[in-house]
Write a protein that holds these residues in place. Sequence first.
Motif, PDB file in Angstrom:
ATOM      1  N   ASP A 237    -137.432 -87.127  62.556  1.00 21.19           N
ATOM      2  CA  ASP A 237    -138.641 -87.443  61.792  1.00 21.19           C
ATOM      3  C   ASP A 237    -138.666 -88.894  61.337  1.00 21.19           C
ATOM      4  O   ASP A 237    -137.816 -89.329  60.566  1.00 21.19           O
ATOM      5  CB  ASP A 237    -138.720 -86.521  60.572  1.00 21.19           C
ATOM      6  CG  ASP A 237    -139.986 -86.745  59.763  1.00 21.19           C
ATOM      7  OD1 ASP A 237    -140.992 -87.174  60.354  1.00 21.19           O
ATOM      8  OD2 ASP A 237    -139.960 -86.497  58.539  1.00 21.19           O
ATOM      9  N   LYS A 242    -147.833 -84.677  57.132  1.00 19.95           N
ATOM     10  CA  LYS A 242    -148.371 -83.530  57.852  1.00 19.95           C
ATOM     11  C   LYS A 242    -147.569 -83.213  59.115  1.00 19.95           C
ATOM     12  O   LYS A 242    -147.465 -82.038  59.504  1.00 19.95           O
ATOM     13  CB  LYS A 242    -149.834 -83.799  58.221  1.00 19.95           C
ATOM     14  CG  LYS A 242    -150.765 -83.889  57.013  1.00 19.95           C
ATOM     15  CD  LYS A 242    -152.185 -84.226  57.421  1.00 19.95           C
ATOM     16  CE  LYS A 242    -153.089 -84.343  56.190  1.00 19.95           C
ATOM     17  NZ  LYS A 242    -154.478 -84.732  56.559  1.00 19.95           N
ATOM     18  N   LEU A 244    -144.294 -83.615  59.537  1.00 15.95           N
ATOM     19  CA  LEU A 244    -143.088 -82.904  59.113  1.00 15.95           C
ATOM     20  C   LEU A 244    -143.432 -81.462  58.742  1.00 15.95           C
ATOM     21  O   LEU A 244    -142.688 -80.529  59.092  1.00 15.95           O
ATOM     22  CB  LEU A 244    -142.449 -83.626  57.932  1.00 15.95           C
ATOM     23  CG  LEU A 244    -141.253 -82.941  57.267  1.00 15.95           C
ATOM     24  CD1 LEU A 244    -140.142 -82.657  58.273  1.00 15.95           C
ATOM     25  CD2 LEU A 244    -140.729 -83.795  56.114  1.00 15.95           C
ATOM     26  N   ASP A 245    -144.549 -81.263  58.059  1.00  9.93           N
ATOM     27  CA  ASP A 245    -144.947 -79.919  57.661  1.00  9.93           C
ATOM     28  C   ASP A 245    -145.198 -79.041  58.892  1.00  9.93           C
ATOM     29  O   ASP A 245    -144.799 -77.871  58.929  1.00  9.93           O
ATOM     30  CB  ASP A 245    -146.198 -79.986  56.791  1.00  9.93           C
ATOM     31  CG  ASP A 245    -146.260 -78.867  55.778  1.00  9.93           C
ATOM     32  OD1 ASP A 245    -145.186 -78.472  55.256  1.00  9.93           O
ATOM     33  OD2 ASP A 245    -147.361 -78.375  55.507  1.00  9.93           O
ATOM     34  N   LEU A 274    -145.351 -80.889  50.929  1.00  5.28           N
ATOM     35  CA  LEU A 274    -145.034 -80.016  52.050  1.00  5.28           C
ATOM     36  C   LEU A 274    -145.278 -78.574  51.638  1.00  5.28           C
ATOM     37  O   LEU A 274    -144.941 -78.163  50.524  1.00  5.28           O
ATOM     38  CB  LEU A 274    -143.574 -80.198  52.471  1.00  5.28           C
ATOM     39  CG  LEU A 274    -143.183 -81.609  52.933  1.00  5.28           C
ATOM     40  CD1 LEU A 274    -141.691 -81.666  53.247  1.00  5.28           C
ATOM     41  CD2 LEU A 274    -143.985 -82.026  54.160  1.00  5.28           C
ATOM     42  N   ASN A 275    -145.866 -77.795  52.558  1.00  2.91           N
ATOM     43  CA  ASN A 275    -146.232 -76.413  52.247  1.00  2.91           C
ATOM     44  C   ASN A 275    -145.327 -75.372  52.888  1.00  2.91           C
ATOM     45  O   ASN A 275    -145.430 -74.189  52.568  1.00  2.91           O
ATOM     46  CB  ASN A 275    -147.676 -76.151  52.694  1.00  2.91           C
ATOM     47  CG  ASN A 275    -148.669 -77.026  51.967  1.00  2.91           C
ATOM     48  OD1 ASN A 275    -148.612 -77.153  50.744  1.00  2.91           O
ATOM     49  ND2 ASN A 275    -149.581 -77.644  52.706  1.00  2.91           N
ATOM     50  N   HIS A 276    -144.449 -75.801  53.788  1.00  3.93           N
ATOM     51  CA  HIS A 276    -143.704 -74.820  54.582  1.00  3.93           C
ATOM     52  C   HIS A 276    -142.190 -75.003  54.497  1.00  3.93           C
ATOM     53  O   HIS A 276    -141.467 -74.759  55.458  1.00  3.93           O
ATOM     54  CB  HIS A 276    -144.180 -74.865  56.040  1.00  3.93           C
ATOM     55  CG  HIS A 276    -145.624 -74.499  56.186  1.00  3.93           C
ATOM     56  ND1 HIS A 276    -146.631 -75.441  56.206  1.00  3.93           N
ATOM     57  CD2 HIS A 276    -146.236 -73.284  56.253  1.00  3.93           C
ATOM     58  CE1 HIS A 276    -147.803 -74.832  56.311  1.00  3.93           C
ATOM     59  NE2 HIS A 276    -147.590 -73.529  56.343  1.00  3.93           N
ATOM     60  N   LEU A 277    -141.723 -75.416  53.336  1.00  2.29           N
ATOM     61  CA  LEU A 277    -140.277 -75.593  53.149  1.00  2.29           C
ATOM     62  C   LEU A 277    -139.523 -74.260  53.217  1.00  2.29           C
ATOM     63  O   LEU A 277    -138.315 -74.253  53.481  1.00  2.29           O
ATOM     64  CB  LEU A 277    -140.007 -76.280  51.809  1.00  2.29           C
ATOM     65  CG  LEU A 277    -140.323 -77.777  51.753  1.00  2.29           C
ATOM     66  CD1 LEU A 277    -140.188 -78.294  50.327  1.00  2.29           C
ATOM     67  CD2 LEU A 277    -139.417 -78.568  52.693  1.00  2.29           C
TER      68      LEU A 277
END
Length: 366
Positions: A237, A242, A244-245, A274-277
């Motif tokens: 990365d 977005k 990375l998410d 981030l929404n998907h950790l």
Amino acid sequence: MLTLAGFDTGRIRNKKVLLKDFVSGTLEETDMLVETSSVKLKLPEDSNGVLVKNIYLSCDPYMRGRMSKPLFRSYIDSFQPGSLMSGFGVSKVIDSRHDNFREGDLVWGIIGWEEYSVISSPESLFKIEHTDLPLSYYTGILGMPGLTAYAGFYEICAPKKGEKVFVSSASGAVGQLVGQFAKLMGCYVVGSAGSRDKVDLLKSKFGFDDAFNYKTEFYLNGTLKRYFPEGIDIYFDNVGGKMLDAALRNMKTHGRIAVCGMISQYNREEPEGLNHLMNLVTKQVRMEGFLVNDHYHLYPKFLEMMIPLIREGKIVYVEDIIEGIQYAPSALAGLFHGINVGKQVVKVQRTKLYDSYAYEYESLYT
């Protein structure tokens, strides 16, 4: 009065790049200022440093963070308004009071963004031994970005043959090398870039299996599913946000993410969340940030691998070189507008059509 005979003891013009003020928002050329001063071409007797003539300056995304008001403790100090900027570069020693360096040595390391620099603590400089290769390479493939790609991919990602690898900002100074390292390992590699020409470069020049223009993709999660239907083993990365998410949603179980940089966030006042950790937990993914500073001990091992690969044409590198230190501000700002193709480098002096003796004469009197 300056004379050619007194060149070593006189003073000479020294153009330098200063930060005007702390930057808020997108970096622009006008956030920097080029001024001219002078420098004495002889170090004082009690000095323990070196005086260098700078040849190449490296434009790197991390420098943007040094141009903002320091709101929290970082790994490197911010530039102060009105101060000289600095970064990685290639130089030639023209005077030395340090036992490890002598006049004529070629070095790379942190230098001032100026024509001449006095390095008071030169222990951090690396001597350049392989002078048959382009000196500009020591701002990139054989310098900090090269070692960053090497350490991040081999040490942090721990790749295995046949794995699926995704690289963001893949045509940049680090990304283009990570992709080639992955291909040498026998991996399947996809990269993202910001233009059709850069996408073509990834596939035709660097040997990526595939690539896409993130600016024309409006649903990154779906884009990554298209290129990695079975998931991603390794994500290198460089952009964060977005991308990375979306990568987090597409990682395989026991995947690895090396967080090298987050260029998409550097100009933002409020970084994207981030929404998907939770995927780190459910898929047992290891995500690790790293700094090249912790890996300089690997530099000899890195050179041992890289030099033969370059000479044999098994690794290629694309540079975008601008000539003239007066254009350094536009070159650095261009990183954040997607203007450069490959590693952005500034050649401090513009190419002359006459010999070096005439050039030195001109430098003394202009």
